[in-house]
Design a protein around this motif. Structure first.
Motif, PDB file in Angstrom:
ATOM      1  N   HIS A 129       0.833  -1.204   0.000  1.00  0.00           N
ATOM      2  CA  HIS A 129       0.000   0.000   0.000  1.00  0.00           C
ATOM      3  C   HIS A 129       0.867   1.254   0.000  1.00  0.00           C
ATOM      4  N   GLN A 130       1.944   1.212   0.771  1.00  0.00           N
ATOM      5  CA  GLN A 130       2.859   2.353   0.863  1.00  0.00           C
ATOM      6  C   GLN A 130       4.226   1.859   1.289  1.00  0.00           C
ATOM      7  N   SER A 131       5.275   2.494   0.800  1.00  0.00           N
ATOM      8  CA  SER A 131       6.629   2.219   1.282  1.00  0.00           C
ATOM      9  C   SER A 131       7.348   3.550   1.448  1.00  0.00           C
ATOM     10  N   ARG A 132       8.265   3.578   2.390  1.00  0.00           N
ATOM     11  CA  ARG A 132       8.990   4.830   2.647  1.00  0.00           C
ATOM     12  C   ARG A 132      10.209   4.556   3.511  1.00  0.00           C
ATOM     13  N   ILE A 133      11.095   5.512   3.543  1.00  0.00           N
ATOM     14  CA  ILE A 133      12.161   5.556   4.542  1.00  0.00           C
ATOM     15  C   ILE A 133      11.933   6.809   5.362  1.00  0.00           C
ATOM     16  N   ASN A 134      11.819   6.646   6.667  1.00  0.00           N
ATOM     17  CA  ASN A 134      11.734   7.788   7.572  1.00  0.00           C
ATOM     18  C   ASN A 134      13.101   8.009   8.190  1.00  0.00           C
ATOM     19  N   ALA A 135      13.586   9.232   8.073  1.00  0.00           N
ATOM     20  CA  ALA A 135      14.903   9.570   8.604  1.00  0.00           C
ATOM     21  C   ALA A 135      14.760  10.610   9.698  1.00  0.00           C
ATOM     22  N   MET A 136      15.524  10.433  10.741  1.00  0.00           N
ATOM     23  CA  MET A 136      15.572  11.422  11.815  1.00  0.00           C
ATOM     24  C   MET A 136      17.028  11.800  12.040  1.00  0.00           C
ATOM     25  N   PRO A 137      17.508  12.808  11.335  1.00  0.00           N
ATOM     26  CA  PRO A 137      18.905  13.193  11.516  1.00  0.00           C
ATOM     27  C   PRO A 137      19.185  13.676  12.932  1.00  0.00           C
ATOM     28  N   GLY A 138      20.394  13.437  13.400  1.00  0.00           N
ATOM     29  CA  GLY A 138      20.769  13.876  14.733  1.00  0.00           C
ATOM     30  C   GLY A 138      20.623  15.375  14.894  1.00  0.00           C
ATOM     31  N   MET A 139      20.058  15.785  16.011  1.00  0.00           N
ATOM     32  CA  MET A 139      19.865  17.182  16.400  1.00  0.00           C
ATOM     33  C   MET A 139      18.807  17.918  15.575  1.00  0.00           C
ATOM     34  N   ALA A 140      18.226  17.249  14.563  1.00  0.00           N
ATOM     35  CA  ALA A 140      17.325  17.971  13.662  1.00  0.00           C
ATOM     36  C   ALA A 140      16.024  17.240  13.368  1.00  0.00           C
ATOM     37  N   ALA A 172      14.949  -1.264  11.217  1.00  0.00           N
ATOM     38  CA  ALA A 172      15.924  -0.274  11.649  1.00  0.00           C
ATOM     39  C   ALA A 172      17.166  -0.329  10.760  1.00  0.00           C
ATOM     40  N   LEU A 173      17.499   0.799  10.144  1.00  0.00           N
ATOM     41  CA  LEU A 173      18.733   0.905   9.359  1.00  0.00           C
ATOM     42  C   LEU A 173      19.861   1.509  10.186  1.00  0.00           C
ATOM     43  N   THR A 174      19.520   2.017  11.351  1.00  0.00           N
ATOM     44  CA  THR A 174      20.492   2.479  12.339  1.00  0.00           C
ATOM     45  C   THR A 174      20.058   1.900  13.675  1.00  0.00           C
ATOM     46  N   PHE A 230      22.793  11.199  17.428  1.00  0.00           N
ATOM     47  CA  PHE A 230      22.762   9.930  16.708  1.00  0.00           C
ATOM     48  C   PHE A 230      21.562   9.874  15.759  1.00  0.00           C
ATOM     49  N   PRO A 231      21.791   9.743  14.460  1.00  0.00           N
ATOM     50  CA  PRO A 231      20.671   9.693  13.511  1.00  0.00           C
ATOM     51  C   PRO A 231      19.880   8.393  13.655  1.00  0.00           C
ATOM     52  N   ARG A 232      18.630   8.447  13.237  1.00  0.00           N
ATOM     53  CA  ARG A 232      17.784   7.260  13.191  1.00  0.00           C
ATOM     54  C   ARG A 232      17.130   7.188  11.826  1.00  0.00           C
ATOM     55  N   ALA A 233      17.149   6.021  11.221  1.00  0.00           N
ATOM     56  CA  ALA A 233      16.491   5.830   9.922  1.00  0.00           C
ATOM     57  C   ALA A 233      15.889   4.431   9.892  1.00  0.00           C
ATOM     58  N   ASN A 234      14.668   4.336   9.394  1.00  0.00           N
ATOM     59  CA  ASN A 234      13.955   3.065   9.287  1.00  0.00           C
ATOM     60  C   ASN A 234      13.268   2.989   7.932  1.00  0.00           C
ATOM     61  N   VAL A 235      13.299   1.806   7.325  1.00  0.00           N
ATOM     62  CA  VAL A 235      12.537   1.585   6.104  1.00  0.00           C
ATOM     63  C   VAL A 235      11.208   0.942   6.483  1.00  0.00           C
ATOM     64  N   PHE A 236      10.112   1.448   5.897  1.00  0.00           N
ATOM     65  CA  PHE A 236       8.767   0.965   6.187  1.00  0.00           C
ATOM     66  C   PHE A 236       8.171   0.326   4.942  1.00  0.00           C
ATOM     67  N   LEU A 237       7.638  -0.869   5.116  1.00  0.00           N
ATOM     68  CA  LEU A 237       6.882  -1.555   4.078  1.00  0.00           C
ATOM     69  C   LEU A 237       5.488  -1.813   4.625  1.00  0.00           C
ATOM     70  N   VAL A 238       4.478  -1.286   3.964  1.00  0.00           N
ATOM     71  CA  VAL A 238       3.094  -1.425   4.414  1.00  0.00           C
ATOM     72  C   VAL A 238       2.387  -2.433   3.527  1.00  0.00           C
ATOM     73  N   PHE A 239       2.087  -3.596   4.080  1.00  0.00           N
ATOM     74  CA  PHE A 239       1.427  -4.669   3.337  1.00  0.00           C
ATOM     75  C   PHE A 239      -0.082  -4.587   3.591  1.00  0.00           C
TER      76      PHE A 239
END
Length: 308
Positions: free
Chosen positions: A133-144, A174-176, A261-270
């Motif tokens: 249905h949807q796919s994405r990567i959500n990124a949360m850069p450090g400090m921002a 989790a990619l980080t 510390f950055p955080r990044a996750n790939v999301f797959l919505v089935f």
């Protein structure tokens, strides 16, 4: 997509505030759909059914994570993506917040979605063939990186995309390393069994605002407080490569990342092929396909996937 709209058992985007009790609806649909075979054992499916989510440690190996990270960096530097609606930036810093439709623009992430040991888990939970249905990567850069307020994905996918029921499971990988202090996802175990109707009409092109800061389709503070005290809060933390399978009606949120510390996750919505989208229940036009696929084509397994 069909234009048919069935009876709406999950009314939301209400015109006027209502008492707290009337905005909380006991979910009439199951969480685990049927007895479809798959990799999860009875204990895991029972826990998923009860909590609305399951964490699978070490879903990807370190080398597989590194390949995904390298692909994320490649997509982040792609000038064509940068000038498209697929890439969303933080409002203040301009840092990358999300990249959408990664299973369409990246053969690597398409292979990830079609990896049998991942695909079969989604089929097992939803009791049918599935599509993305949807796919994405959500990124949360450090400090921002800015967080996401408490919400149910299904509320938006129902109101703005037209998914009839919460027969949808998301996988966040989790990619980080995900820590409690770098914006790790918070969930309320068991709250997926309550659908929260939200107040406020849906503006045209609401997605343009909501992808940076969601204001429509979010519960009131009173409802969040009640659910929090009833169900408590757990957090998805763990090493890179960990996977979180969670129900589309899970109540979840994440805080700002003020750590270095950055955080990044790939999301797959089935989504189940038996839960095809109809006209959005909010009465608006469907969101663009990079946010909500309209073609229901079952995913086929890829036995020679690099993630096998």
């Amino acid at each position: 997509m069909t234009n048919e709209v069935v009876d709406d058992r999950y009314p939301s985007r209400l015109a006027a505030p209502a008492p707290t009790a009337s905005t909380m609806i006991a979910r009439p649909d199951p969480t685990v759909w049927g007895e479809h075979p798959g990799p999860f054992g009875p204990r895991e499916t029972a826990a998923y059914d009860a909590k609305g989510f399951h964490i699978e440690e070490g879903l990807l190996t370190p080398s597989q994570v590194q390949n995904c990270w390298s692909e994320f960096e490649r997509l982040s530097a792609d000038p064509e993506l940068s000038s498209s609606d697929l890439l969303v930036r933080e409002r203040e810093s301009g840092a990358i917040r999300s990249i959408f439709r990664v299973h369409r623009v990246s053969p690597l992430f398409e292979a990830l979605a079609r990896t049998p040991r991942i695909l079969d888990r989604a089929r097992q939970i939803l009791g049918s063939e599935v599509y993305i249905h949807q796919s994405r990567i959500n990124a949360m850069p450090g400090m921002a990186g800015t967080g996401f307020y408490w919400h149910s994905d299904f509320e938006t996918w129902h109101a703005e995309d037209g998914l009839p029921t919460p027969r949808t499971v998301s996988l966040s990988i989790a990619l980080t390393d995900n820590y409690p202090f770098n914006g790790g996802l918070m969930l309320m175990p068991g709250a997926h069994r309550t659908f929260v109707s939200c107040v406020g009409a849906t503006p045209d092109d609401n997605y343009r605002e909501s992808l940076q800061e969601q204001r429509i389709g979010v519960p009131s503070e009173d409802v969040i407080t009640e659910l929090g005290y009833e169900h408590g809060i757990e957090q998805f933390t763990g090493a890179a490569g960990s996977g979180l399978f969670f129900d589309s009606n899970s109540m979840h949120a994440s805080g700002n990342n003020i750590s270095p510390f950055p955080r990044a996750n790939v999301f797959l919505v089935f989504n189940s092929v038996e839960n095809a989208p109809v006209r959005p229940y909010s009465g608006t036009s469907p969101r663009p396909v990079h946010l909500a696929e309209r073609e229901v084509e079952p995913l086929t397994p890829l036995p020679d996937s690099p993630f096998a």
